[in-house]
Design a protein around this motif. Sequence first.
Motif, PDB file in Angstrom:
ATOM      1  N   ASN A 140       0.873   3.315  -3.127  1.00  0.00           N
ATOM      2  CA  ASN A 140      -0.356   3.902  -3.651  1.00  0.00           C
ATOM      3  C   ASN A 140      -0.309   5.418  -3.517  1.00  0.00           C
ATOM      4  OD1 ASN A 140      -1.245   1.329  -4.130  1.00  0.00           O
ATOM      5  ND2 ASN A 140      -2.634   1.253  -2.379  1.00  0.00           N
ATOM      6  N   ARG A 141      -1.017   6.061  -4.396  1.00  0.00           N
ATOM      7  CA  ARG A 141      -1.015   7.523  -4.396  1.00  0.00           C
ATOM      8  C   ARG A 141      -1.780   8.064  -3.188  1.00  0.00           C
ATOM      9  NH1 ARG A 141      -2.342   8.493 -10.885  1.00  0.00           N
ATOM     10  NH2 ARG A 141      -0.597   7.170 -11.637  1.00  0.00           N
ATOM     11  N   LEU A 200       0.813  -1.217   0.000  1.00  0.00           N
ATOM     12  CA  LEU A 200       0.000   0.000   0.000  1.00  0.00           C
ATOM     13  C   LEU A 200       0.848   1.270   0.000  1.00  0.00           C
ATOM     14  CD1 LEU A 200      -2.727  -1.029   2.627  1.00  0.00           C
ATOM     15  CD2 LEU A 200      -2.893  -1.111   0.139  1.00  0.00           C
ATOM     16  N   SER A 203       4.903   6.774  -5.181  1.00  0.00           N
ATOM     17  CA  SER A 203       4.256   6.364  -6.427  1.00  0.00           C
ATOM     18  C   SER A 203       5.114   6.731  -7.631  1.00  0.00           C
ATOM     19  CB  SER A 203       2.879   7.018  -6.540  1.00  0.00           C
ATOM     20  OG  SER A 203       2.051   6.656  -5.457  1.00  0.00           O
ATOM     21  N   TRP A 217      -1.389   7.658  -0.139  1.00  0.00           N
ATOM     22  CA  TRP A 217      -1.615   6.745   0.999  1.00  0.00           C
ATOM     23  C   TRP A 217      -0.646   7.082   2.116  1.00  0.00           C
ATOM     24  CZ3 TRP A 217       1.112   3.178   3.869  1.00  0.00           C
ATOM     25  CH2 TRP A 217       0.357   2.333   4.687  1.00  0.00           C
TER      26      TRP A 217
END
Length: 565
Positions: free
Chosen positions: A472-473, A469, A493, A475
């Motif tokens: 992820n953008r 995770l 990312s 996050w």
Amino acid sequence: MSGASLDEVLKTAWARARAVWGRAFRQLKLFLATAEHTWRRSLQVRVVTLTLVVSSLLVAVFAYVVAYRSSTILLNRAKDSVSAQLDYGRSYTELQLKIFGKPFEPNVQGTLQDIVFYLGGGDSQDPSAGLVVVRADNVNELSAVPSRKGDITGLLTTDITGVVSHGQKATAIRSADLDRTGMVKYLVEGTPVKTNFGQIELYYIEPLTTQDSAATQIRTTVLATGATLVLLLGLLSALVTRLVVRPVRVAARTAQRLSAGLLDQRMAVTGEDDLALLAASFNQMAANLQRQIVRLEDMSRLQRRFTSDVSHELRTPLTTVRMAADLIFAERERFPADVTRTAEILQTELDRFESLLTDLLEISRYDAGFAMLDAEPTDLVPIVHRAVEPLRGLAERCGVPLEVDVPADPVIVEADPRRVERILRNLVGNAVEHAEGKPVVIRLVSDGVAAAVAVRDHGLGLKPGEEKLVFNRFWRADPSRARQTGGTGLGLSISLEDARLHGGWLEAWGAPGQGAQFRLTLPVRAGDRLSGSPLRLVPEDIELAAVTPPVQPRAITQTPAELPL
């Protein structure tokens, strides 16, 4: 022939034998590999094979039971028939010999011959007929009388005659060649006969040729019927399985085409049975999936275009605001304290906003597929130092020591130095942010095929599943934590996309309370495919701690997830 030539002949023969065995072994190995591949890939072959094996076992058991029961019934019938004849013969013999008191009286031997002649069926010499024998071993004046000629020594063995001589009936099955025509199985039964001059023995020897022939015919019939049934079951299972497997194969091929991007593929629907319902449901699912994918692609395309357009459009007002903010920030000492603080906050937020726009533009280029790699021979050692040095001030403010471990010799790879430096700067900044005042170690290693940089911190770490995770953008592991830097949430990312653009890997490992480690692996030559990394993803101190328990063990509330090394 000389010894040397004999040795050459033996060597040649041995070489030929080895070659023949080698070819046979390779053929057998190829056959086994083909059979294994077919077994694993073909559901129809597995079903038909299992059907044949199970039905063959059932037929074999059934044939054995039928043959055994048939042989037992036939043998019992033969025993009952011989036993009845033996009882009659004993009564008849006792009645005929009742008039004699001594064995040496006239006509005793003749009477025995008459008895045997009568009980044996007259003068019949048919080999298939039974044989009657009277023995008088306990009476010296009398001799044994058989109903017809033949060597009966192999039939009347001591284990039978001994039981009869002691006054008991005996039954046995023996094989002998009475007529010199081959071994035949016989049922032998004997009984003692009481007379006025002593005990004699009466034996009935019945050939079991008819019973064996009948049992063989029954066994052959059952096996032939069973083999035919097995073949029919195999053929039936093949046909039924084909009817079921064929639509499944069509569905599998259609699903493969759908996964390859051919969203217009559909299955043919014929009939109204369960398979037709499966095909119709599959087509409905494919149609819904196609609509959803097209809708998502349109939305993603609009989103990327919106992000790109907004990022570009914001550049112009941002430049104007930046010029005004720089002017105010340069003259902040002339303003009151509250205005000075406002100017500083404005400058900081503009820097963060400009960084966010830069990251959004970079992400939009990746989404649009316009990102280009300017690969050139690059020494990673100075790039590591250039990525670390700007962050030393932040590390000192956070109380985080930075340790750099790089080789003394240059580490040359074909890479884009700007993108590699950006990856390392993001990794080191992220590690400082989450180090909790503990050291951060940056290590560079190369094995000539790949080069790897590992950034290790000893802070909060990652929970199981968060190692995926983090890329992820936008996050964040803990949104409630206060940040020391004004990150945009896009750094990792972008770093992941930069690593993929190089054909490399960017991976993460972490465990609660044990920190985290990020590993960047790049091929030394651009375009090469990575098969491994010179650095392990799981830190060595974690493995050493697992092997050597600490002096004062501390309870761990959550076990880290198992990750590839």
